[in-house]
Enzyme design. Sequence first.
Site, PDB file in Angstrom:
ATOM      1  N   TYR A  16       0.659  -1.065  -0.059  1.00 42.85           N
ATOM      2  CA  TYR A  16       0.154  -0.015  -0.081  1.00 42.85           C
ATOM      3  C   TYR A  16       0.858   1.138  -0.069  1.00 42.85           C
ATOM      4  O   TYR A  16       0.357   2.277   0.331  1.00 42.85           O
ATOM      5  CB  TYR A  16      -1.155   0.008   1.374  1.00 42.85           C
ATOM      6  CG  TYR A  16      -1.820  -1.174   1.418  1.00 42.85           C
ATOM      7  CD1 TYR A  16      -2.569  -1.770   0.322  1.00 42.85           C
ATOM      8  CD2 TYR A  16      -1.919  -1.971   2.534  1.00 42.85           C
ATOM      9  CE1 TYR A  16      -3.520  -2.868   0.404  1.00 42.85           C
ATOM     10  CE2 TYR A  16      -2.841  -2.974   2.660  1.00 42.85           C
ATOM     11  CZ  TYR A  16      -3.255  -3.441   1.727  1.00 42.85           C
ATOM     12  OH  TYR A  16      -4.242  -4.431   1.721  1.00 42.85           O
ATOM     13  N   HIS A 171     -33.213  -7.370  11.707  1.00 41.85           N
ATOM     14  CA  HIS A 171     -33.223  -8.866  12.066  1.00 41.85           C
ATOM     15  C   HIS A 171     -32.725  -9.689  10.943  1.00 41.85           C
ATOM     16  O   HIS A 171     -32.936 -11.126  10.978  1.00 41.85           O
ATOM     17  CB  HIS A 171     -34.039  -9.405  12.965  1.00 41.85           C
ATOM     18  CG  HIS A 171     -34.382  -8.351  14.148  1.00 41.85           C
ATOM     19  ND1 HIS A 171     -33.606  -8.090  15.371  1.00 41.85           N
ATOM     20  CD2 HIS A 171     -35.563  -7.720  14.285  1.00 41.85           C
ATOM     21  CE1 HIS A 171     -33.979  -7.305  16.153  1.00 41.85           C
ATOM     22  NE2 HIS A 171     -35.225  -6.887  15.690  1.00 41.85           N
ATOM     23  N   SER A 295     -11.996 -14.314  -9.200  1.00 44.05           N
ATOM     24  CA  SER A 295     -11.626 -15.689  -8.442  1.00 44.05           C
ATOM     25  C   SER A 295     -10.741 -16.211  -9.247  1.00 44.05           C
ATOM     26  O   SER A 295     -10.627 -16.266 -10.732  1.00 44.05           O
ATOM     27  CB  SER A 295     -12.709 -16.569  -8.271  1.00 44.05           C
ATOM     28  OG  SER A 295     -12.475 -17.644  -8.075  1.00 44.05           O
TER      29      SER A 295
END
Length: 455
Positions: A16, A171, A295
């Site tokens: 970074y 919830h 991926s």
Amino acid sequence: MSLDTLTALSPLDGRYASKVAALRPIFSESGLMQRRVHVEVEWLIALSDEPGISEVPSLSGAAREFLRDLAVNFDIEAARRVKAIEATTNHDVKAIEYWLKEQIGQHAELGPLLEFVHFACTSEDINNLAYALMLVDARDQVLRPRIGDIRIQLAHYATTYAATPMLSRTHGQTASPTTLGKEFANVVARLDRQLRQLDTWQSPGKINGAVGNFNAHAITYPNVDWPTLSERFVTSLGLQCAPLTTQIEPHDGVAELCDLSRRIGTILIDLSRDIWGYVSLGYFAQALKPGEVGSSTMPHKVNPIDFENAEGNFGLANALFGHFSEKLPISRWQRDLTDSTVLRALGSAFGHMLVALDSLAKGLGKLRVNEQRLADDLNNSFEVLAEAIQTVMRRYALPEPYERLKALTRGQGITPDRLREFVDGLELPADEKARLRDLTPAQYIGLAAELARRV
């Protein structure tokens, strides 16, 4: 092994490195040295302005400029010379004092004043002010502008999608609808509260000697009003004077800034997780970047990696900020040295926060709203209108409104036709019945759009 971004121990100086470049002039050791020099030369100038210290006559404009240029032009070569001196002194602040004496030793006006460099100061007099200046610079030059940019992005989404209906989830279950813009506006409101405190935060500082009592000052110049001179000097640096301290300024101001930064980080972790979830639900798509892989095995993947990176780095920053705010205000008796090594890590906390802010901004910039997916979820969730119907029933004193809607809808989906059939059977005024029959989840957003536009 040579130092390289690929061999750096910390990701802030490795992976970074480019993202935290704005912090290097502030939190690097060279940045600390530069601010120490700044404090030292300003203290010498302040002594020269005090009539009661006749041995330090008022400096000429040229001498003042010469001194201030030492701080302004302090560069890596100067820092290396200070480190070379420190190799002998084994004391970093004393090395700054000796370096300054080297610079002014041959100066006709300043040369006779060598022993007034670092006059009556303990190292902490210089260090606390240097760190205070670093933190002010970090806030003003880096942290505040970057958070401000995030706020602008969020406010744009809040106003652009102020009236775009969205199913709420409390919830994790379907709940009364909101709007996409209102959910962004909630975050803006939370940030604004913290930013108001961040903008008014002041960094305290002190210059009052070995144990905070002006011992050396008063024994040498008993007729000088040292507390007033001290306050005048500290405030001239743009800091808030701490009049009562031990050897160290107690670092409560550092803790305040760390707690503020941690709260901001927590708010943005909350945001990152929510957006991550909305991406998972399909409410947002992400702009595709040619050549980018989601991926190594699943070609279809477009992962919300920016929000994951932001969450992880905010978490690292918050862990460090938490340690700073808990540890730094505690010092045994008049001082111990545990704060010294901890303060040197301040830049790491701000570094991880800066990486997080960068990732969050990047992720926000990629978002594309899937309004069809939002509409489909609403149209498949007519049970959320149970609240609306039972509340109107309460107005007209119909019996057991909550219980009747609970029996109709709890734990099960419900079709629009079944809900309309229920409304048709209610003893309500015709206009109220018509309003409820025609109501859809997308229309049941209360004042969300109006609230969202307030940002």
